[in-house]
Motif scaffolding. Structure first.
Motif, short mmCIF file in Angstrom:
data_model
loop_
_atom_site.label_atom_id
_atom_site.label_comp_id
_atom_site.label_asym_id
_atom_site.label_seq_id
_atom_site.Cartn_x
_atom_site.Cartn_y
_atom_site.Cartn_z
N ARG A 212 30.03 35.17 29.88
CA ARG A 212 29.51 36.17 28.93
C ARG A 212 29.34 37.54 29.59
NH1 ARG A 212 26.31 31.38 26.93
NH2 ARG A 212 27.20 30.92 24.87
N LEU A 213 28.79 37.56 30.78
CA LEU A 213 28.54 38.83 31.47
C LEU A 213 29.85 39.51 31.84
CD1 LEU A 213 26.69 40.91 32.71
CD2 LEU A 213 26.41 39.42 34.71
N ALA A 214 30.78 38.75 32.42
CA ALA A 214 32.07 39.33 32.79
C ALA A 214 32.85 39.74 31.55
CB ALA A 214 32.88 38.33 33.61
N GLY A 215 32.76 38.92 30.49
CA GLY A 215 33.46 39.25 29.25
C GLY A 215 32.96 40.55 28.64
N GLU A 216 31.64 40.76 28.68
CA GLU A 216 31.07 42.00 28.18
C GLU A 216 31.56 43.18 29.00
OE1 GLU A 216 26.68 44.10 27.49
OE2 GLU A 216 26.84 42.22 28.64
N ALA A 217 31.60 43.00 30.32
CA ALA A 217 31.99 44.10 31.21
C ALA A 217 33.44 44.52 31.03
CB ALA A 217 31.73 43.70 32.66
N ILE A 218 34.33 43.56 30.83
CA ILE A 218 35.76 43.90 30.76
C ILE A 218 36.30 43.95 29.33
CG2 ILE A 218 36.06 42.84 33.03
CD1 ILE A 218 37.79 40.70 31.69
N GLY A 219 35.39 43.83 28.36
CA GLY A 219 35.82 43.96 26.97
C GLY A 219 36.52 42.73 26.42
N ASN B 125 41.19 37.24 30.86
CA ASN B 125 42.42 37.94 30.49
C ASN B 125 43.20 38.29 31.75
OD1 ASN B 125 44.50 39.59 29.61
ND2 ASN B 125 43.23 40.77 28.21
N PRO B 126 44.21 37.47 32.11
CA PRO B 126 44.96 37.72 33.36
C PRO B 126 45.65 39.06 33.40
CG PRO B 126 46.06 36.07 31.98
CD PRO B 126 44.71 36.30 31.38
N GLU B 127 45.94 39.64 32.24
CA GLU B 127 46.66 40.92 32.22
C GLU B 127 45.79 42.08 32.68
OE1 GLU B 127 48.47 41.49 28.44
OE2 GLU B 127 49.81 39.76 28.66
N LYS B 128 44.48 41.83 32.81
CA LYS B 128 43.59 42.89 33.31
C LYS B 128 43.40 42.82 34.82
CE LYS B 128 41.21 43.86 29.00
NZ LYS B 128 39.94 44.16 28.33
N MET B 129 44.00 41.84 35.47
CA MET B 129 43.91 41.72 36.92
C MET B 129 44.85 42.73 37.58
SD MET B 129 43.93 37.56 37.35
CE MET B 129 43.49 37.62 39.08
N ILE B 130 44.38 43.38 38.64
CA ILE B 130 45.26 44.33 39.36
C ILE B 130 45.81 43.73 40.65
CG2 ILE B 130 44.14 46.36 38.39
CD1 ILE B 130 42.72 46.71 41.13
N GLY B 131 45.25 42.61 41.10
CA GLY B 131 45.73 42.02 42.35
C GLY B 131 44.93 40.79 42.73
N LEU B 132 45.39 40.16 43.81
CA LEU B 132 44.79 38.91 44.27
C LEU B 132 44.11 39.09 45.62
CD1 LEU B 132 47.84 36.60 43.47
CD2 LEU B 132 45.83 36.97 42.04
N ASN B 133 43.28 38.10 45.98
CA ASN B 133 42.64 38.09 47.30
C ASN B 133 43.58 37.52 48.36
OD1 ASN B 133 39.99 37.05 45.35
ND2 ASN B 133 39.94 39.01 46.37
N PHE B 134 44.43 36.58 47.94
CA PHE B 134 45.41 35.97 48.83
C PHE B 134 46.59 35.52 47.99
CE2 PHE B 134 41.77 33.01 48.22
CZ PHE B 134 42.33 32.23 47.21
N LYS B 135 47.63 35.05 48.62
CA LYS B 135 48.83 34.64 47.90
C LYS B 135 48.48 33.64 46.81
CE LYS B 135 52.18 35.43 51.60
NZ LYS B 135 53.18 34.80 52.50
#
Length: 340
Positions: free
Chosen positions: A149-156, A54-64
């Motif tokens: 699966r693990l990341a999906g569980e963590a971020i809902g 879900n890109p809308e849950k990202m707060i920022g990037l590591n690089f451009k």
């Protein structure tokens, strides 16, 4: 019991209902809010994993968003992704992360790459600002379904995660089964400004190439997380690989027209190939979920008889699922470099 204490108990009960516990790949149990919508990846593999869920849950990037290792097309990724702020990374060049900057974006959770050589340092640094971390396995290609699966569980995002995990499992099994009995194809992975930087055979940077039935001609011990081991052209001549996979377009253009490289079997037979990078690199730098389509592309190059698939259709299916974009045949061919 006073009204105050009854109210306090109700509040505590409500908070418990709105919390969940997740156990990560390291056996570390973390309590998270039931709704987690501000997430950061401490490394590019993790940030791109959040994007897939879900890109809308990202707060920022590591690089451009757009950099030499990808072609971050806004039409594929959307304006939200390409406009995200660069918070930084703990490694890999670019802008180094600043904990004060990170905390200013109010992350509820940070995903940490289990296979990162700096993983313990990264986790300790993030814990200084009291932000929960979840460690995700992502080095091996067949770790990807577990990672979803693990990341999906963590971020809902369990439903989306299960869809991506099942699709990835199907592709992984198909590639694995079809190339299993074929003789490995000897490849050289050309990186750097002159094509004479490469990776050791056991490096995670060539995990996708090895998984797709390739055998790296350069046998060595990786000297660091970054890789990019230097070799001489004389050494490459002795290797004389069957296939050359090139990471950078400018280098690819130089190599195919360089008389010196024409002495190599792979160039003579036209088996020198440029890695697709739209919107992210298909195989490496970073090793992201793009490897789901990357291993299919590589298997068609290494074992065209054993892995005889309709690659155009597979690319279109992948982009529809992961990017919600329906590619035309012309767009697909351009992605594959057939009509650059």
């Amino acid at each position: 019991m006073t009204a105050f204490f009854r109210l306090l108990i109700l509040i505590v009960f409500a908070l418990n209902l709105q919390a969940k516990t997740v156990t990560d790949a390291d056996g570390h149990t973390v309590t998270l809010p039931d709704t987690t919508d501000r997430v950061f990846g401490s490394s590019p593999p993790m940030n791109y994993l959040i994007y897939a869920l879900n890109p809308e849950k990202m707060i920022g990037l590591n690089f451009k968003a757009k950099n030499p290792n990808n072609n971050a097309d806004e039409k594929l990724l959307g304006k939200y992704f390409v406009s995200l702020p660069v918070i930084g990374s703990f490694h890999g060049g670019g802008q180094s992360i600043n904990l004060e900057t990170l905390i200013a974006y109010k992350p509820q959770l940070v995903l940490v790459w289990e296979d990162d050589m700096m993983v313990q340092t990264v986790r300790r640094e993030i814990e200084k600002i009291h932000v929960p971390t979840i460690m995700i396995p992502f080095r091996k290609v067949d770790d990807m379904p577990k990672a979803f699966r693990l990341a999906g569980e963590a971020i809902g995002e369990t439903k989306r995660a299960e869809t991506l995990a099942k699709y990835s499992e199907k592709i992984i099994r198909d590639v694995q089964t079809k190339v299993a009995k074929a003789k490995p194809t000897r490849y050289y992975y050309a990186e750097g400004v002159d094509g004479l930087s490469t990776e050791c055979d056991t490096s995670f940077h060539v995990e996708a190439l090895n998984f797709a039935g390739g055998e790296n001609v350069h046998k060595c011990q990786q000297s660091g997380l970054l890789g990019l081991e230097k070799i001489s052209f004389e050494t490459l001549l002795t290797y004389n690989p069957d296939v050359i996979v090139v990471q950078n377009r400018a280098v690819y253009n130089d190599l195919v027209s360089d008389p010196m490289w024409q002495n190599l079997r792979a160039v003579k037979t036209g088996r020198i190939h440029l890695v697709p990078t739209t919107p992210f690199n298909w195989i490496d730098r970073p090793p992201s979920f793009m490897r789901v389509i990357g291993i299919q592309w590589l298997a068609t190059l290494f074992h065209p008889k054993e892995y005889a698939i309709d690659l155009n259709r597979q690319v279109q299916e992948f982009y529809d699922l992961f990017f919600h974009v329906k590619l035309t045949n012309q767009q697909t061919q351009k992605l594959l470099g057939v009509n650059p």
